[in-house]
Design an enzyme around this catalytic site. Sequence first.
Site, short mmCIF file in Angstrom:
data_model
loop_
_atom_site.label_atom_id
_atom_site.label_comp_id
_atom_site.label_asym_id
_atom_site.label_seq_id
_atom_site.Cartn_x
_atom_site.Cartn_y
_atom_site.Cartn_z
N ARG A 1 -6.08 1.64 -13.05
CA ARG A 1 -4.68 1.87 -12.64
C ARG A 1 -3.96 0.57 -12.30
O ARG A 1 -4.45 -0.26 -11.54
CB ARG A 1 -4.62 2.82 -11.45
CG ARG A 1 -3.20 3.19 -11.04
CD ARG A 1 -3.20 4.15 -9.89
NE ARG A 1 -3.64 5.48 -10.31
CZ ARG A 1 -4.39 6.28 -9.57
NH1 ARG A 1 -4.84 5.86 -8.40
NH2 ARG A 1 -4.72 7.48 -10.00
N ASN B 1 0.82 -1.21 0.00
CA ASN B 1 0.00 0.00 0.00
C ASN B 1 0.86 1.26 0.00
O ASN B 1 0.54 2.25 -0.67
CB ASN B 1 -0.92 0.01 1.23
CG ASN B 1 -2.04 -1.01 1.14
OD1 ASN B 1 -2.30 -1.58 0.09
ND2 ASN B 1 -2.70 -1.24 2.25
N ARG C 1 -11.54 -4.68 -13.85
CA ARG C 1 -10.45 -5.60 -13.49
C ARG C 1 -11.02 -7.01 -13.54
O ARG C 1 -12.05 -7.30 -12.92
CB ARG C 1 -9.91 -5.33 -12.09
CG ARG C 1 -9.39 -3.91 -11.86
CD ARG C 1 -8.72 -3.79 -10.49
NE ARG C 1 -8.60 -2.41 -10.06
CZ ARG C 1 -7.63 -1.59 -10.42
NH1 ARG C 1 -6.69 -2.03 -11.24
NH2 ARG C 1 -7.58 -0.34 -9.98
N TYR D 1 -12.17 -9.71 -1.15
CA TYR D 1 -12.87 -8.45 -0.94
C TYR D 1 -14.33 -8.72 -0.57
O TYR D 1 -14.95 -9.63 -1.11
CB TYR D 1 -12.87 -7.59 -2.21
CG TYR D 1 -11.53 -7.11 -2.70
CD1 TYR D 1 -10.33 -7.53 -2.12
CD2 TYR D 1 -11.46 -6.24 -3.77
CE1 TYR D 1 -9.11 -7.08 -2.60
CE2 TYR D 1 -10.24 -5.78 -4.26
CZ TYR D 1 -9.07 -6.21 -3.67
OH TYR D 1 -7.86 -5.77 -4.14
N HIS E 1 -16.42 2.73 -14.38
CA HIS E 1 -16.16 2.00 -13.14
C HIS E 1 -17.38 1.18 -12.71
O HIS E 1 -17.30 0.39 -11.77
CB HIS E 1 -15.78 3.01 -12.05
CG HIS E 1 -15.19 2.41 -10.83
ND1 HIS E 1 -15.81 2.44 -9.59
CD2 HIS E 1 -14.01 1.77 -10.63
CE1 HIS E 1 -15.05 1.84 -8.69
NE2 HIS E 1 -13.95 1.43 -9.29
N ARG F 1 -13.86 2.54 5.24
CA ARG F 1 -12.67 1.71 5.41
C ARG F 1 -11.38 2.51 5.38
O ARG F 1 -10.50 2.35 6.22
CB ARG F 1 -12.60 0.66 4.29
CG ARG F 1 -11.42 -0.29 4.42
CD ARG F 1 -11.16 -1.03 3.12
NE ARG F 1 -10.51 -0.19 2.12
CZ ARG F 1 -10.68 -0.29 0.81
NH1 ARG F 1 -11.54 -1.16 0.34
NH2 ARG F 1 -10.03 0.49 -0.02
#
Length: 714
Positions: free
Chosen positions: A435, A75, A405, A500, A465, A596
């Site tokens: 990205r 990260n 993705r 996720y 998106h 989050r």
Amino acid sequence: MEKASIQLTQPDGVASDVEVLTFAKLKTMYLTDPAHYLNRELSLLAFNWRVLQQALDPSIPLLERIRFIFICSNNLDEFFEVRVAGLRHKLARGDTKPSLNGASTEQVLKDINERAHELVDEQYRIFNEELLPKLAEESIQFLPSSEWDDEQYKWLKKYFKHQVMPVISPISLDLTHPFPRLVNKSLHFLLHLHGNDAFGRDLEYAVLHMPRSLPRIIELPENVGGSKEHNFVYLSSVISEFAEDLFPGMDIHGCYQFRLTRDSDLLLEEGAIEDLASALKRELQSRNFGAAVRLEVGKSCPNKIVNFLLQKCNLTADELYRVDGPVNLNRLMSLPELVERPDLKFRGFTPKVPDEIVRRGVFEVMAERDILLHHPYQSFQPVVDFVRQAATDPSVLAIKQTLYRTGSHSAIVEALIEASHSGKEVTAVVELRARFDEADNIELAQKLQEAGVLVVYGVVGYKTHAKMTLVVRKDEKNKKLSRFVHLGTGNYHAGNARLYTDYSLLTSNLDICEDVHRVFQQLTGMGKVYELNQLWHAPFTLHKNLLKAVDRETKNALAGKRARMIIKLNSLTDQSLIEALYRASIAGVSVELIVRGVCCLSPGIEGVSENIRVRSIIGRFLEHSRVYYFYNDGEENLYAASADWMERNLYHRVETCFPILQADIKKRMLKELDLMLNDTEQSWFLDSSGEYRLHPTGETKPKVQEQLLDRLSG
């Protein structure tokens, strides 16, 4: 408290006279005081600090605790590549606009420097002092060269000769060999030499670049020395010990690991681009060689070497990070997979497929009722099957899908290709600009095009998106067309669906299906903005409708009615929505925020945000779902979405927000939200100073993710 007459404390701290608090009054209140906002970059660093704290949690299995160290490191890489690089760009172009909390760009970079250094120091302290000793107790250890026995030394020397030397190229530094362009985030070594080489050159320095093909940790065979079950050696230790073999006849005074992080954001002037894919390919070639933003070196590296590297990389001492261990911790991510110790890992689970889908099939169930899936507790497989069955069903005429993705080996992509080969009309809206997935998406788009799929890259200036799939089917009996839709809060990536938390809605609701059809029409064609029945979509109606929903709760509170909101997001940065939440709080609305990561809203400010509580849930799975709940005078409106409350999502992306209409599904989702609000074990609570605290009241309640695993998984 009587809602129609309230003693107001203005945001500047000056109390007003007693007056009737109306919505009009609230709308004109000055709520843009920088003191009421938290800085975005520092909030993101605070998120990484919370991730790091998981490595100290004794209730988490040991190999999972060390995984959080690596996640934090990864990260931080992206933080420097994108956020820090962006601030440097802003500084270079003379942009003086302060951040939401009023800090100048120079001040933000200074604050980042201080907190990032503290975070990195703590990361390596935990790694060295907390986790490595505990791993050694479990017969898992990393051996420094000083502890190699003769047998281990011989094995590693042979490994270096046969596995390492053939793939690395030493680069001496002299007049004909200037300091090389270093690849972003790659492991390098600077060698301090003395002596003449074969050509009589008196060399002082050489650089070694480590190819990504070389593993950063090497496991010694069990039968080679030692007594531990798992003995590992860092690649950096092997290089330092045997580097002299690369420079025969020369003295090596030192071998020092270092790593450079570069600006990795792609800057495309889309308005001037005719072929986005070709432009991205050209830009990707230079991504590894952007401007340097951070230098990491080993703790023992002498100042002379450090200053040499800083000068060559055009960096200052503030951008230097001395680390007590490997400079590339995230490349150690393979460790938990190399060690077969189930007792040191999270308990296994099987994501559940709802029984009704198993019995009847996804399309048959969808024709009668909506299906809600909560990943990873419930399986992503029904979503895959939805596309697969559509691909092979002779009654299906068309499939349309957005792809952001997907992963390199996607069953969904293969199903789209199969559908195209079988003569169906298949349209894929592929977002090339996701990205760090740009190269994969360019390859994906080409693969789909070669299969005959109609590939669209979305709209110039707006990333697509939204996560949508639309299937058009012709009923063989009545010859009518029917539509089926999948909408999600996450990507079409089966691997991510195991890591996720996200929601999937499978529906044949006529209004929602018509809305999805219209959004696809916007993406692939041209025309004016469509009016939608049920969906809110960015960049057109989402922001406007969110403001309306928040303001409606504010008005209800002012009228003395019960008013409540629960908003679950990854990030909250949009100032206009934060202002609306502040107005709601002042009016007496109960606001629960589950955010989050980045949160620029500051809760608990007297007279402004006393009725707002912010928590961040950190655990085994990455909280990724976006859910919006508005009490609405008892009507209880519930939505799931692909969008966070960020400027980029609301104004510069194509996003969808979809209502949960079926009563039993709504009831279930609200129960799951309640579980999150009752959790304290995984919840970090934000205070007005920007600090997060774990169960600050001292009470502890069950981990929400564990509860959902028990309730929903197989």
